[in-house]
Design an enzyme around this catalytic site. Structure first.
Site, PDB file in Angstrom:
ATOM      1  N   MET A   1      33.560 -54.037   0.070  1.00 52.79           N
ATOM      2  CA  MET A   1      34.985 -54.567   0.392  1.00 52.79           C
ATOM      3  C   MET A   1      35.367 -55.929   0.673  1.00 52.79           C
ATOM      4  O   MET A   1      36.366 -55.623   1.455  1.00 52.79           O
ATOM      5  CB  MET A   1      33.797 -53.937   2.050  1.00 52.79           C
TER       6      MET A   1
ATOM      7  N   HIS B   1      37.672 -44.671  -3.422  1.00 51.16           N
ATOM      8  CA  HIS B   1      38.499 -44.134  -2.107  1.00 51.16           C
ATOM      9  C   HIS B   1      38.327 -43.210  -1.364  1.00 51.16           C
ATOM     10  O   HIS B   1      39.056 -42.363  -1.865  1.00 51.16           O
ATOM     11  CB  HIS B   1      39.943 -44.676  -2.544  1.00 51.16           C
TER      12      HIS B   1
ATOM     13  N   GLY C   1      25.452 -47.461   0.374  1.00 46.00           N
ATOM     14  CA  GLY C   1      24.968 -46.529  -1.250  1.00 46.00           C
ATOM     15  C   GLY C   1      24.590 -45.931  -1.020  1.00 46.00           C
ATOM     16  O   GLY C   1      24.003 -45.960  -2.007  1.00 46.00           O
ATOM     17  N   SER C   2      25.626 -45.145  -0.365  1.00 41.20           N
ATOM     18  CA  SER C   2      25.040 -43.449  -0.647  1.00 41.20           C
ATOM     19  C   SER C   2      25.848 -43.130  -2.724  1.00 41.20           C
ATOM     20  O   SER C   2      24.938 -42.680  -3.106  1.00 41.20           O
ATOM     21  CB  SER C   2      25.438 -42.684   0.286  1.00 41.20           C
ATOM     22  N   ASN C   3      26.701 -43.621  -3.329  1.00 42.51           N
ATOM     23  CA  ASN C   3      27.190 -43.152  -4.125  1.00 42.51           C
ATOM     24  C   ASN C   3      26.611 -44.003  -4.793  1.00 42.51           C
ATOM     25  O   ASN C   3      26.539 -43.734  -6.217  1.00 42.51           O
ATOM     26  CB  ASN C   3      28.346 -43.856  -3.894  1.00 42.51           C
TER      27      ASN C   3
ATOM     28  N   ASN D   1      36.926 -48.012  -8.946  1.00 41.16           N
ATOM     29  CA  ASN D   1      36.842 -47.782  -7.584  1.00 41.16           C
ATOM     30  C   ASN D   1      37.126 -46.444  -6.764  1.00 41.16           C
ATOM     31  O   ASN D   1      37.565 -45.400  -7.393  1.00 41.16           O
ATOM     32  CB  ASN D   1      37.408 -48.840  -6.998  1.00 41.16           C
TER      33      ASN D   1
HETATM   34  C1  GAR Z   1      32.922 -44.208   0.680  1.00 38.38           C
HETATM   35  O1  GAR Z   1      33.047 -43.296   1.134  1.00 38.38           O
HETATM   36  C2  GAR Z   1      33.868 -45.128  -0.180  1.00 38.38           C
HETATM   37  O2  GAR Z   1      34.577 -44.056  -0.478  1.00 38.38           O
HETATM   38  C3  GAR Z   1      34.176 -46.267   0.400  1.00 38.38           C
HETATM   39  O3  GAR Z   1      33.483 -46.845   1.330  1.00 38.38           O
HETATM   40  C4  GAR Z   1      32.264 -46.319   1.440  1.00 38.38           C
HETATM   41  C5  GAR Z   1      30.946 -45.946   0.839  1.00 38.38           C
HETATM   42  O4  GAR Z   1      29.488 -45.586   1.672  1.00 38.38           O
HETATM   43  N1  GAR Z   1      35.495 -46.826  -0.367  1.00 38.38           N
HETATM   44  C6  GAR Z   1      36.280 -47.469   0.673  1.00 38.38           C
HETATM   45  O5  GAR Z   1      36.857 -47.618   2.250  1.00 38.38           O
HETATM   46  C7  GAR Z   1      37.039 -48.393  -0.395  1.00 38.38           C
HETATM   47  N2  GAR Z   1      38.218 -48.726   0.124  1.00 38.38           N
HETATM   48  P1  GAR Z   1      28.302 -45.746   0.422  1.00 38.38           P
HETATM   49  O6  GAR Z   1      27.964 -47.314   0.554  1.00 38.38           O
HETATM   50  O7  GAR Z   1      27.771 -44.648   0.997  1.00 38.38           O
HETATM   51  O8  GAR Z   1      28.493 -45.559  -1.219  1.00 38.38           O
END
Ligand code: GAR
Length: 187
Positions: free
Chosen positions: A88, A107, A14-16, A105
């Site tokens: 995911m 990626h 969940g950092s985003n 999304n």
């Molecule tokens: C992010 O880096 C995102 O780009 C990736 O998961 C990470 C989630 O990080 N997404 C994918 O790979 C989707 N196919 P977060 O939970 O710290 O935000």
């Protein structure tokens, strides 16, 4: 400014999500985060929802039923943008047919290269010179919707998976807010 109501979907750290919550507090950022969805009851990102008193829907049933519950909540909170942030699961075709508003999304690669999972490993194996992140619209093709923004960096010889992830995510924290501003500029 009249802000739109947004929902963030997560599965992990969940950092985003944390970054978007911070951005959404800025008076001229175009969204308010009204709902968070997690398909994973153990997602670390759930703490940000709780800390910030944002309603959260956590999966505790079949995925089909969960998608139905999500649709009901999206209506309840009048959500006009869904941001997948490390979500995911693949959004089903039924869901895409029923939710007519925008889904975007983020990626961790320069799409259309390296769709799907294990992107950092594949980027290194292919000896790419550069990589980065992409924010795109979601459609029925995996990581195949229209691209809104990409951010790029050059890969150094000593970069490994961990470093690539750190560098990519640093760019994600810039790219996701910029993409959201871009899509609402069109209204
Ligand atoms: C992010 O880096 C995102 O780009 C990736 O998961 C990470 C989630 O990080 N997404 C994918 O790979 C989707 N196919 P977060 O939970 O710290 O935000």
């Amino acid at each position: 400014m009249v802000k739109k109501n947004a929902c963030i979907f997560i599965s992990g750290n969940g950092s985003n999500l944390r970054n978007l919550i911070q951005k959404s507090r800025e008076y001229n950022f175009p969204i308010n985060i009204k709902l968070i969805v997690s398909d994973n009851p153990n997602a670390k990102g759930i703490i940000y929802a709780k800390k910030n008193n944002i309603p959260i829907l956590i999966k505790n049933c079949s995925y089909k039923l969960f998608e139905y519950q999500i649709l009901v909540s999206l209506k309840k909170y009048n959500i006009s943008l869904i941001c997948l942030a490390g979500y995911m699961k693949i959004i089903s075709k039924d869901f895409l047919n029923l939710y007519k508003k925008k889904i975007i999304n983020i990626h961790p690669s320069l799409l259309p290269k390296f769709k799907g999972l294990n992107t950092y490993l594949r980027v290194l194996r292919e000896k790419e010179k550069k990589t980065g992140c992409t924010v795109h619209h979601v459609n029925k093709h995996l990581d195949g919707g229209k691209i809104i923004i990409k951010k790029t960096f050059f890969i150094a010889n000593e970069d490994n998976e961990k470093i690539l992830k750190e560098k990519t995510q640093k760019l994600e924290y810039l790219a996701y807010p910029e993409a959201i501003i871009r899509i609402f500029r069109k209204y």
